[in-house]
Structure formats: structure tokens, C-alpha cells
Design a protein around this motif. Structure first.
Motif, PDB file in Angstrom:
ATOM      1  N   ALA A  15       0.770  -1.241   0.241  1.00 45.34           N
ATOM      2  CA  ALA A  15       0.037   0.033   0.023  1.00 45.34           C
ATOM      3  C   ALA A  15       0.994   1.174  -0.066  1.00 45.34           C
ATOM      4  O   ALA A  15       2.068   1.400   0.683  1.00 45.34           O
ATOM      5  N   TRP A  16       0.268   2.424  -0.825  1.00 41.13           N
ATOM      6  CA  TRP A  16       1.085   3.603  -0.923  1.00 41.13           C
ATOM      7  C   TRP A  16       0.170   4.600   0.093  1.00 41.13           C
ATOM      8  O   TRP A  16      -1.238   4.586  -0.169  1.00 41.13           O
ATOM      9  N   VAL A  17       0.636   5.260   0.986  1.00 39.43           N
ATOM     10  CA  VAL A  17      -0.235   6.195   1.480  1.00 39.43           C
ATOM     11  C   VAL A  17       0.341   7.872   1.164  1.00 39.43           C
ATOM     12  O   VAL A  17       1.510   8.011   1.579  1.00 39.43           O
ATOM     13  N   LEU A  18      -0.505   8.399   0.498  1.00 39.01           N
ATOM     14  CA  LEU A  18       0.190   9.878   0.059  1.00 39.01           C
ATOM     15  C   LEU A  18      -0.610  10.834   0.940  1.00 39.01           C
ATOM     16  O   LEU A  18      -1.705  11.462   0.733  1.00 39.01           O
ATOM     17  N   HIS A  19       0.330  11.216   2.298  1.00 38.60           N
ATOM     18  CA  HIS A  19      -0.035  12.058   3.140  1.00 38.60           C
ATOM     19  C   HIS A  19       0.896  12.636   3.972  1.00 38.60           C
ATOM     20  O   HIS A  19       1.803  11.800   4.005  1.00 38.60           O
ATOM     21  N   ARG A  20       0.868  13.759   4.204  1.00 42.62           N
ATOM     22  CA  ARG A  20       1.694  14.475   5.133  1.00 42.62           C
ATOM     23  C   ARG A  20       1.812  13.833   6.439  1.00 42.62           C
ATOM     24  O   ARG A  20       0.850  13.170   6.946  1.00 42.62           O
ATOM     25  N   PRO A  21       3.045  13.936   7.170  1.00 45.68           N
ATOM     26  CA  PRO A  21       3.025  13.182   8.521  1.00 45.68           C
ATOM     27  C   PRO A  21       1.976  13.851   9.369  1.00 45.68           C
ATOM     28  O   PRO A  21       1.811  14.950   9.561  1.00 45.68           O
ATOM     29  N   SER A  22       1.335  12.929   9.903  1.00 42.76           N
ATOM     30  CA  SER A  22       0.131  13.229  10.911  1.00 42.76           C
ATOM     31  C   SER A  22      -0.395  12.148  11.517  1.00 42.76           C
ATOM     32  O   SER A  22      -0.482  11.051  11.290  1.00 42.76           O
ATOM     33  N   ALA A  23      -0.633  12.580  12.757  1.00 44.04           N
ATOM     34  CA  ALA A  23      -1.375  11.600  13.904  1.00 44.04           C
ATOM     35  C   ALA A  23      -2.713  11.067  13.373  1.00 44.04           C
ATOM     36  O   ALA A  23      -3.018   9.998  13.915  1.00 44.04           O
ATOM     37  N   ALA A  24      -3.364  11.983  12.440  1.00 50.65           N
ATOM     38  CA  ALA A  24      -4.681  11.718  12.064  1.00 50.65           C
ATOM     39  C   ALA A  24      -4.697  10.418  11.237  1.00 50.65           C
ATOM     40  O   ALA A  24      -5.673   9.747  10.867  1.00 50.65           O
ATOM     41  N   ILE A  25      -3.385  10.108  10.733  1.00 49.72           N
ATOM     42  CA  ILE A  25      -3.626   8.944   9.761  1.00 49.72           C
ATOM     43  C   ILE A  25      -2.724   7.701  10.579  1.00 49.72           C
ATOM     44  O   ILE A  25      -2.745   6.452   9.850  1.00 49.72           O
ATOM     45  N   ASP A  26      -2.107   7.797  11.635  1.00 52.97           N
ATOM     46  CA  ASP A  26      -1.369   6.735  12.083  1.00 52.97           C
ATOM     47  C   ASP A  26      -2.048   5.505  12.500  1.00 52.97           C
ATOM     48  O   ASP A  26      -1.808   4.479  12.103  1.00 52.97           O
ATOM     49  N   LEU A  86      -8.834   9.876   1.609  1.00 57.64           N
ATOM     50  CA  LEU A  86      -8.656  10.408   3.177  1.00 57.64           C
ATOM     51  C   LEU A  86      -9.325  11.653   3.373  1.00 57.64           C
ATOM     52  O   LEU A  86      -8.707  12.710   2.910  1.00 57.64           O
ATOM     53  N   ILE A  87     -10.665  11.676   3.925  1.00 57.50           N
ATOM     54  CA  ILE A  87     -11.270  13.078   3.686  1.00 57.50           C
ATOM     55  C   ILE A  87     -11.580  13.805   5.058  1.00 57.50           C
ATOM     56  O   ILE A  87     -11.962  13.017   5.992  1.00 57.50           O
ATOM     57  N   HIS A 106     -13.720   5.962   0.316  1.00 56.31           N
ATOM     58  CA  HIS A 106     -13.109   6.879   1.281  1.00 56.31           C
ATOM     59  C   HIS A 106     -13.114   6.668   2.538  1.00 56.31           C
ATOM     60  O   HIS A 106     -13.894   5.701   2.972  1.00 56.31           O
ATOM     61  N   LEU A 107     -12.257   7.238   3.475  1.00 60.76           N
ATOM     62  CA  LEU A 107     -12.250   7.040   4.878  1.00 60.76           C
ATOM     63  C   LEU A 107     -12.300   8.589   5.526  1.00 60.76           C
ATOM     64  O   LEU A 107     -11.533   9.659   4.926  1.00 60.76           O
ATOM     65  N   GLN A 108     -13.089   8.866   6.330  1.00 67.43           N
ATOM     66  CA  GLN A 108     -13.256   9.991   7.073  1.00 67.43           C
ATOM     67  C   GLN A 108     -12.020  10.267   8.062  1.00 67.43           C
ATOM     68  O   GLN A 108     -11.502   9.263   8.868  1.00 67.43           O
ATOM     69  N   LYS A 109     -11.304  11.489   7.928  1.00 64.96           N
ATOM     70  CA  LYS A 109     -10.315  11.801   9.061  1.00 64.96           C
ATOM     71  C   LYS A 109     -10.775  12.646  10.241  1.00 64.96           C
ATOM     72  O   LYS A 109     -11.877  13.327  10.246  1.00 64.96           O
ATOM     73  N   PRO A 110     -10.218  12.277  11.433  1.00 69.80           N
ATOM     74  CA  PRO A 110      -9.082  11.356  11.864  1.00 69.80           C
ATOM     75  C   PRO A 110      -9.561  10.033  11.528  1.00 69.80           C
ATOM     76  O   PRO A 110     -10.672   9.530  11.940  1.00 69.80           O
ATOM     77  N   VAL A 111      -8.447   9.178  10.877  1.00 68.84           N
ATOM     78  CA  VAL A 111      -8.903   7.910  10.625  1.00 68.84           C
ATOM     79  C   VAL A 111      -8.669   6.913  11.813  1.00 68.84           C
ATOM     80  O   VAL A 111      -7.846   6.924  12.722  1.00 68.84           O
ATOM     81  N   SER A 112      -9.846   5.940  12.025  1.00 68.44           N
ATOM     82  CA  SER A 112      -9.773   4.983  12.925  1.00 68.44           C
ATOM     83  C   SER A 112      -9.233   3.640  12.391  1.00 68.44           C
ATOM     84  O   SER A 112      -9.564   3.596  11.239  1.00 68.44           O
TER      85      SER A 112
END
Length: 207
Positions: A15-26, A86-87, A106-112
Motif C-alpha cells: 500500500a502507498w499512503v500519500l499524506h503529510r506526516p500526521s497523527a490523524a492517519i497513524d 482520506l477526507i 473514502h475514509l473520514q479523518k481522523p482515521v480509526s
């Protein structure tokens, strides 16, 4: 008969994740690894796919809030893999951009962790359906381009065998079936060989 949709097993996927570093996607990164995927995170750009002998990635999760077309090494409507948006923002402009990328889920942020598996399954299904539809459209376009060739052979058969259009088409269809070809491919082969087509048919009896 009811069609059974296959649920993919993601173990061994990349998997590739295109997102800036953020706890919201950890939680997303951790859940993907729990599903058996290897995960690479990128920002601001994805690596180019050109020249790669094997597909380097199986699914992409991308930031819908700060994403731009320039970050992707493919056109908006030509994603070669399933994608999940990731919305976080529901601004109309952002949602319009997500739609333009033809994301399959889609997934709502912050992602769980909840919903990650479902979103991946839905994205894969949407991608497979889109690929199937695109293949069908390309085949229909290809066959449409060959219609003048079919008309040429049809006219030749009508004149050489003194039959009407219905009888000629029936004969062409029968011979194409014998060779396990479409009518269009069968007629194209006759024209490409330089034959008139008049000798390619069994005796025809017109109704």
C-alpha cells in the motif's frame, strides 16, 4: 444465478499512503500492517511508475484535503490501482476534486482502525468494475471501427451469392462462429488477406 463478489485477501499487498506526516492517519498505517500489507508513505509526490517491471503497489490511500493532480504520476481518470480518499474537509471544491480522481472509496479523518478493511474492499471492487467497463467500451469502439469492413464483405457476399442482406449476414455469422471469431474480426481477416470473400462461404440458401 446470483454473482458472488470475491473478498480480497490483503496479505502480501503493498500500500502507498500519500499524506503529510500526521497523527490523524497513524491508525490507518497500523491497520494496513495488521491486514498483512507493507506500507510506504509519501509526501508531497508519488514515485513514477514508468520502467517498473512489476507493479510496485496494489492500493493507494491519498489525502483529499491537500491533494493536487500534480502529485500523481497518472491522469485523473487513469489510476492503475484501486484508490481510497482520506477526507477531512467537506468543502465542495475538495469533494469535486476527489470525484475527479474517481476514487473507489473514502475514509473520514481522523482515521480509526474501523472501516479500513471495508474501504479497501470497496475500492478494489470499484476498480475491478471500472476496468471491466473500460475494456468493454474499448472492445465496442474497436468493433465499431470495423463496421465499414463488415459492410464491404456483406455487399460482396450478397452480389456473389445472389442473396439478400439477411442471408449474407447469416452466412458471415456462421463462418465466423466456425473460426471462433467475431463477425468484425472475421471480415477484417478476409479484407486483409486480399480475398474478395466470395469463396469463404458454404453454399447459401436464401429464405
Amino acid at each position: 444465478m446470483r454473482r458472488v463478489n470475491r473478498i480480497p485477501n490483503f496479505r502480501g499487498w503493498r500500500a502507498w499512503v500519500l499524506h503529510r506526516p500526521s497523527a490523524a492517519i497513524d491508525p490507518l498505517l497500523r491497520q494496513l500492517e495488521r491486514l498483512g500489507m507493507s506500507v510506504d508513505r509519501y509526501w508531497p509526490d508519488l514515485p513514477a511508475l514508468g520502467g517498473v517491471p512489476e507493479k510496485p503497489v496494489d492500493i493507494l490511500f491519498f489525502d483529499a484535503d491537500m491533494g493536487m493532480d500534480e502529485q500523481f504520476p497518472w491522469a485523473a481518470d487513469q489510476a492503475p490501482i484501486p484508490t481510497v480518499a482520506l477526507i477531512g474537509s467537506e468543502a465542495p471544491g475538495r469533494l469535486e476534486w476527489v470525484l475527479s480522481r474517481q476514487s473507489g472509496a473514502h475514509l473520514q479523518k481522523p482515521v480509526s482502525s474501523a472501516g479500513v478493511f471495508s474501504s479497501a474492499v470497496l475500492a478494489v471492487h470499484a476498480f475491478e468494475q471500472q476496468q471491466k467497463l473500460q475494456a468493454e467500451i474499448c472492445e465496442l469502439r474497436r468493433r465499431l471501427k470495423l463496421r465499414p469492413v463488415v459492410a464491404k464483405v456483406l455487399m460482396t457476399v450478397m452480389l456473389s451469392h445472389n442473396v439478400d442482406e439477411h442471408g449474407a449476414l447469416r452466412a458471415i455469422r456462421a463462418e465466423a462462429m466456425k473460426k471462433q471469431q467475431t463477425i468484425e474480426d472475421f471480415c477484417a481477416a478476409i479484407v486483409a488477406s486480399g480475398r474478395s470473400g466470395s469463396a469463404d462461404f458454404s453454399p447459401i440458401v436464401s429464405n
